[in-house]
Design a protein around this motif. Structure first.
Motif, short mmCIF file in Angstrom:
data_model
loop_
_atom_site.label_atom_id
_atom_site.label_comp_id
_atom_site.label_asym_id
_atom_site.label_seq_id
_atom_site.Cartn_x
_atom_site.Cartn_y
_atom_site.Cartn_z
N ILE A 230 -9.69 -23.10 -31.28
CA ILE A 230 -10.20 -21.74 -31.48
C ILE A 230 -10.81 -21.21 -30.18
CG2 ILE A 230 -11.91 -20.34 -32.68
CD1 ILE A 230 -11.55 -22.06 -35.11
N GLN A 231 -10.41 -20.02 -29.81
CA GLN A 231 -10.96 -19.35 -28.63
C GLN A 231 -12.19 -18.53 -29.04
OE1 GLN A 231 -9.61 -19.99 -25.62
NE2 GLN A 231 -8.19 -21.34 -26.71
N ASP A 232 -13.03 -18.21 -28.04
CA ASP A 232 -14.21 -17.42 -28.33
C ASP A 232 -13.94 -15.94 -28.07
OD1 ASP A 232 -15.83 -19.59 -29.20
OD2 ASP A 232 -16.01 -20.23 -27.12
N PHE A 233 -14.98 -15.15 -27.93
CA PHE A 233 -14.80 -13.70 -27.76
C PHE A 233 -14.20 -13.36 -26.41
CE2 PHE A 233 -18.30 -13.97 -30.93
CZ PHE A 233 -17.66 -13.32 -31.97
N PRO A 234 -13.60 -12.15 -26.28
CA PRO A 234 -12.87 -11.79 -25.05
C PRO A 234 -13.68 -11.92 -23.77
CG PRO A 234 -12.42 -10.19 -26.77
CD PRO A 234 -13.48 -11.08 -27.31
N ASP A 235 -14.98 -11.58 -23.81
CA ASP A 235 -15.77 -11.60 -22.57
C ASP A 235 -16.11 -13.01 -22.11
OD1 ASP A 235 -17.32 -11.72 -24.89
OD2 ASP A 235 -19.11 -10.98 -23.89
N THR A 236 -15.81 -14.02 -22.94
CA THR A 236 -16.09 -15.41 -22.55
C THR A 236 -14.90 -16.34 -22.72
OG1 THR A 236 -16.92 -15.93 -24.78
CG2 THR A 236 -18.55 -15.17 -23.16
N ALA A 237 -13.75 -15.80 -23.16
CA ALA A 237 -12.58 -16.64 -23.47
C ALA A 237 -12.12 -17.45 -22.26
CB ALA A 237 -11.44 -15.78 -23.99
N LYS A 238 -11.99 -18.75 -22.43
CA LYS A 238 -11.65 -19.63 -21.32
C LYS A 238 -10.17 -19.55 -20.93
CE LYS A 238 -15.29 -22.94 -22.49
NZ LYS A 238 -15.60 -24.34 -22.92
N PHE A 239 -9.31 -19.12 -21.84
CA PHE A 239 -7.88 -19.11 -21.51
C PHE A 239 -7.50 -17.86 -20.72
CE2 PHE A 239 -7.86 -16.50 -25.26
CZ PHE A 239 -6.77 -15.65 -25.14
N LEU A 240 -8.46 -16.94 -20.53
CA LEU A 240 -8.21 -15.74 -19.74
C LEU A 240 -8.87 -15.85 -18.37
CD1 LEU A 240 -8.92 -12.93 -22.40
CD2 LEU A 240 -6.70 -13.91 -21.76
N SER A 241 -8.25 -15.21 -17.38
CA SER A 241 -8.87 -15.13 -16.06
C SER A 241 -9.97 -14.08 -16.10
CB SER A 241 -7.83 -14.74 -15.01
OG SER A 241 -7.36 -13.42 -15.25
N GLU A 242 -10.77 -14.01 -15.06
CA GLU A 242 -11.86 -13.05 -15.03
C GLU A 242 -11.35 -11.62 -15.14
OE1 GLU A 242 -15.85 -12.22 -12.35
OE2 GLU A 242 -13.97 -12.66 -11.31
N SER A 243 -10.29 -11.30 -14.40
CA SER A 243 -9.75 -9.94 -14.45
C SER A 243 -9.16 -9.62 -15.82
CB SER A 243 -8.69 -9.75 -13.36
OG SER A 243 -7.60 -10.64 -13.55
N GLU A 244 -8.58 -10.61 -16.50
CA GLU A 244 -8.02 -10.40 -17.84
C GLU A 244 -9.13 -10.18 -18.86
OE1 GLU A 244 -3.85 -12.93 -17.57
OE2 GLU A 244 -5.70 -13.96 -18.07
N ARG A 245 -10.21 -10.93 -18.74
CA ARG A 245 -11.35 -10.72 -19.66
C ARG A 245 -11.89 -9.31 -19.52
NH1 ARG A 245 -12.65 -16.23 -18.29
NH2 ARG A 245 -14.03 -15.53 -16.62
N VAL A 246 -12.07 -8.87 -18.28
CA VAL A 246 -12.59 -7.53 -18.03
C VAL A 246 -11.62 -6.48 -18.56
CG1 VAL A 246 -13.20 -5.87 -16.23
CG2 VAL A 246 -13.97 -8.24 -16.05
N PHE A 247 -10.33 -6.70 -18.35
CA PHE A 247 -9.31 -5.75 -18.82
C PHE A 247 -9.36 -5.59 -20.32
CE2 PHE A 247 -5.12 -4.52 -20.27
CZ PHE A 247 -4.75 -3.52 -19.37
N VAL A 248 -9.49 -6.70 -21.06
CA VAL A 248 -9.53 -6.64 -22.52
C VAL A 248 -10.75 -5.87 -22.99
CG1 VAL A 248 -9.75 -8.00 -24.64
CG2 VAL A 248 -8.21 -8.77 -22.84
N VAL A 249 -11.91 -6.15 -22.40
CA VAL A 249 -13.12 -5.44 -22.81
C VAL A 249 -13.01 -3.95 -22.52
CG1 VAL A 249 -15.59 -5.19 -22.37
CG2 VAL A 249 -14.60 -7.47 -22.57
N ARG A 250 -12.46 -3.60 -21.37
CA ARG A 250 -12.33 -2.18 -21.02
C ARG A 250 -11.40 -1.44 -21.99
NH1 ARG A 250 -11.51 -2.49 -14.42
NH2 ARG A 250 -13.61 -3.21 -13.90
N ARG A 251 -10.27 -2.08 -22.38
CA ARG A 251 -9.34 -1.40 -23.28
C ARG A 251 -9.97 -1.23 -24.67
NH1 ARG A 251 -5.70 -4.34 -26.55
NH2 ARG A 251 -3.99 -2.92 -26.06
N LEU A 252 -10.82 -2.14 -25.06
CA LEU A 252 -11.52 -2.00 -26.33
C LEU A 252 -12.54 -0.87 -26.27
CD1 LEU A 252 -12.11 -5.74 -27.33
CD2 LEU A 252 -10.48 -4.15 -28.35
N GLN A 253 -13.25 -0.78 -25.16
CA GLN A 253 -14.23 0.29 -25.02
C GLN A 253 -13.55 1.65 -24.91
OE1 GLN A 253 -16.67 -1.06 -21.71
NE2 GLN A 253 -18.10 -2.07 -23.11
N ASP A 254 -12.39 1.70 -24.29
CA ASP A 254 -11.61 2.95 -24.27
C ASP A 254 -11.19 3.37 -25.67
OD1 ASP A 254 -11.81 3.17 -21.55
OD2 ASP A 254 -9.82 2.35 -21.12
#
Length: 508
Positions: A230-254
Motif C-alpha cells: 500500500i502506498q501513502d498519500f501523493p505528497d509522500t508517496a515513495k514510488f513517485l519522484s519529487e517532481s511527480e509528487r508535486v505534479f500530482v498535488v498541483r493537478r488536484l489543487q487545480d
C-alpha cells in the motif's frame, strides 16, 4: 464546472483573478514539473494504487458475506441455533461496523494508510479464522461483533484514499474498479464455498468451519504483504519522484482540491461536516443502496436455494449474477467519469432497482425471479461507486471529506442491521416482506438523489449571482458581504472555506 472566484462582479475579471491566484500560490513553486508526462504518470498511479485496493476489498467482502454461504452447509444445525438467532448474529455485525467508520477515517488521515489499513486487515483476518472454532451461539455473536469492529474502517478508508489521488472527474471509474471486486467476491464466494465444503470431515471439522478458517488465513497473509504494497498519500508517496509528487498535488489543487498538499487537523473541519446539509442528504442516498446491498449479498444464495435448487446449485447459480454485476459496475463507473452526469445515472440505476424488486414481489416463477435478480445486481452495485464519486467530489477539505464519507457510509451500513433481518425463514419461498423493504430503501435513495441535485443546483445559482461572495481586502466587489467572511486574499478564502468558498462549483 465554472472556476470563477466571484471576487468581482464581472465573470471575465473573476476568471482572470482566479488564474492569478493559482499562479501566485503554486504548490512548491521551486520544483520544475515540465518533464512529467501526465498520462504516463496516471497509468503508474493506477497500477500502484487501485489493483491492491481491489484485492483488499475482495477479501473484505468475501469474509463479511461468507456466513451466507456457510449457512447452507449446516452451520445453524451444528451450532444449535434457530433462524432468529442466525439473523441476530448477522445484525450485531453492523453496529460496531457503522459506528467506528467516521473515527477510522480521521485516524487514517493522521496515520499512514499502509499502517492503518494493513493493521485493520490483520485483525479482521484473525477474527475471521476464529469463526471456524466457535461451538455455540455466544461464540458466533462474539466473532461477528469483533468482525464488524475490525472491518469498519476499510471501505470508507479506501474511498477517502482514492479521493486523495484523483481529480473529481476521475474518481468514479477508479471507485468502480475497486468496488467491482465486491461483485467478484460474490461470484467467487459461491465457487469457493462449494469447493471448500468438500473438506467436510477433514481434521474433524465441518465444511462450514473450513470456509471460515481458510478465508481468514488468506486475509492474514494479504495483510502482511499490505504493509509494503500500500502506498501513502501523493505528497509522500515513495514510488513517485519529487517532481511527480508535486505534479500530482498541483493537478488536484487545480481541480479545487485545495487540501491536497496536506492539511492540519482542526476540530472545526469535523464540525463543518456535521452541520453541512450535504452530509445528511448523502446519508439518505447511501441508505438507499447499502440496505439493499447487504440484503442482496447475504441472502442471494438462500433466495436461489428456495426457488428449488440445492445448496451447491444455489451457490453456483449466484456466480453469473455477480459476474454480470461486476461488468455493469465497471461500465457505469467509466460512463460516469466520461459523461459527468452522476445525478441522472443515479436516477436510472435506482429506477432499475425499483423494477427489479417489483418483479420479485409479484413473481411466482423461478425463471422470472432469477431474471429479476440480474436486474437487481445491475442497479445496486453500480449505484455505489457513482454515488460515492458524486458525494466526494462535492466536499472539499481532506478532513471534512473524510468525516462526511465516514458518516454517510457508516449510516448506510447501519441499515444492514435492518436488512439482515428481513428475509425470514417463515416467508419462504418468495420472501415478499424482504423484497418489499428493499424496495422502500431503493425509493429513499431515488428521492434523496433528486433532493441532493436540486439543492446543489440552487446553491450554484446563488454563487453565480454573487450571494456567497466574501469580502476580500483590497478588492472592490459590490456583491461582497461580511456575513460570508473577510479574508486578506482569495486564496485564503478558498483554503479556509473549502466547498463553501464562493468560487467552488458543485457537480451535478
Amino acid at each position: 464546472m465554472t472556476s470563477n472566484t466571484q471576487s468581482l462582479p464581472s465573470k471575465e475579471e473573476n476568471a482572470s483573478i482566479h488564474g492569478t491566484v493559482l499562479k501566485d500560490n503554486v504548490y512548491r513553486p521551486e520544483v520544475d514539473t515540465s518533464a512529467v508526462n501526465e498520462r504516463r504518470l496516471m497509468r503508474r498511479i493506477d497500477l500502484h494504487v487501485i489493483p491492491w485496493l481491489a484485492v483488499l476489498y475482495l477479501l473484505n467482502f468475501l469474509d463479511r458475506g461468507s456466513i451466507g454461504n456457510a449457512k447452507l452447509y449446516r452451520l445453524e444445525q451444528e451450532l444449535r441455533i434457530n433462524d432468529n438467532q442466525y439473523l441476530l448474529a448477522l445484525t450485531v455485525f453492523f453496529f460496531p461496523y457503522a459506528i467506528f467508520e467516521p473515527a477510522s477515517n480521521v485516524i487514517l488521515r493522521r496515520l499512514r494508510p499502509s499502517i492503518w489499513l494493513s493493521t485493520m486487515m490483520l485483525l479482521w483476518g484473525i477474527v475471521m479464522t476464529m469463526h471456524g472454532v466457535i461451538k455455540n451461539f455466544g461464540g458466533l455473536i462474539t466473532v461477528r461483533v469483533l468482525l464488524g469492529l475490525t472491518e469498519a474502517g476499510l471501505y470508507p478508508g479506501i474511498v477517502f484514499y482514492i479521493t486523495s489521488w484523483y481529480k473529481r472527474s476521475e474518481m468514479g471509474s477508479r471507485v468502480a474498479v475497486f468496488f467491482s471486486s465486491a461483485t467478484v467476491a460474490g461470484a467467487f464466494s459461491g465457487l469457493l464455498a462449494a469447493a471448500i465444503a468438500n473438506m467436510d470431515g477433514v481434521g474433524g471439522k465441518s465444511g462450514w468451519e473450513w470456509i471460515f478458517i481458510l478465508e481468514g488465513l488468506a486475509t492474514i497473509l494479504a495483510s502482511i504483504a499490505s504493509y509494503w504494497i500500500i502506498q501513502d498519500f501523493p505528497d509522500t508517496a515513495k514510488f513517485l519522484s519529487e517532481s511527480e509528487r508535486v505534479f500530482v498535488v498541483r493537478r488536484l489543487q487545480d481541480d479545487m482540491q485545495f487540501s491536497a498538499g496536506g492539511e492540519t487537523l482542526k476540530k472545526r473541519y469535523i464540525w463543518k461536516s456535521l452541520v453541512d446539509w450535504k452530509t445528511w442528504i448523502a446519508m439518505g442516498i447511501y441508505m438507499g443502496f447499502d440496505g439493499p446491498l447487504y440484503a442482496f449479498s447475504l441472502f442471494t444464495p438462500s433466495i436461489i436455494n428456495q426457488l428449488g435448487f440445492t445448496a451447491t446449485q444455489a451457490n453456483l447459480l449466484s456466480v453469473p449474477v455477480y459476474a454480470w454485476g461486476c461488468l455493469m459496475t465497471c461500465v457505469v463507473g467509466f460512463l460516469g467519469d466520461r459523461l459527468g452526469r452522476r445525478y441522472h445515472m443515479n436516477l436510472v440505476l435506482f429506477s432499475i432497482g425499483l423494477v427489479a424488486y417489483i418483479i420479485l414481489i409479484a413473481s411466482k416463477t423461478p425463471a422470472l425471479s432469477y431474471f429479476a435478480v440480474y436486474l437487481a445486481v445491475s442497479a445496486i452495485y453500480p449505484t455505489i461507486p457513482n454515488s460515492v464519486a458524486w458525494v466526494a467530489s462535492n466536499v472539499e477539505g481532506s478532513y471534512k471529506r473524510s468525516v462526511t464519507l465516514g458518516m454517510a457510509i457508516g449510516f448506510g451500513n447501519i441499515n444492514g442491521a435492518v436488512t439482515a433481518n428481513i428475509y425470514r425463514a417463515n416467508d419462504r419461498p418468495f420472501y415478499r416482506l424482504g423484497h418489499g423493504i428493499v424496495l422502500a430503501y431503493i425509493a429513499i435513495g431515488f428521492l434523496c438523489s433528486i433532493l441532493f441535485a436540486v439543492l446543489l443546483r440552487r446553491e450554484n445559482a446563488r454563487r453565480d449571482r454573487g450571494e456567497r461572495d466574501e469580502v476580500i481586502e483590497g478588492t472592490d466587489n459590490k456583491h461582497a458581504n461580511e456575513k460570508n467572511g473577510r479574508y486578506e486574499s482569495v486564496n485564503a478564502a478558498r483554503i479556509d472555506k473549502g466547498d463553501e468558498w464562493s468560487g467552488f462549483r458543485y457537480t451535478i
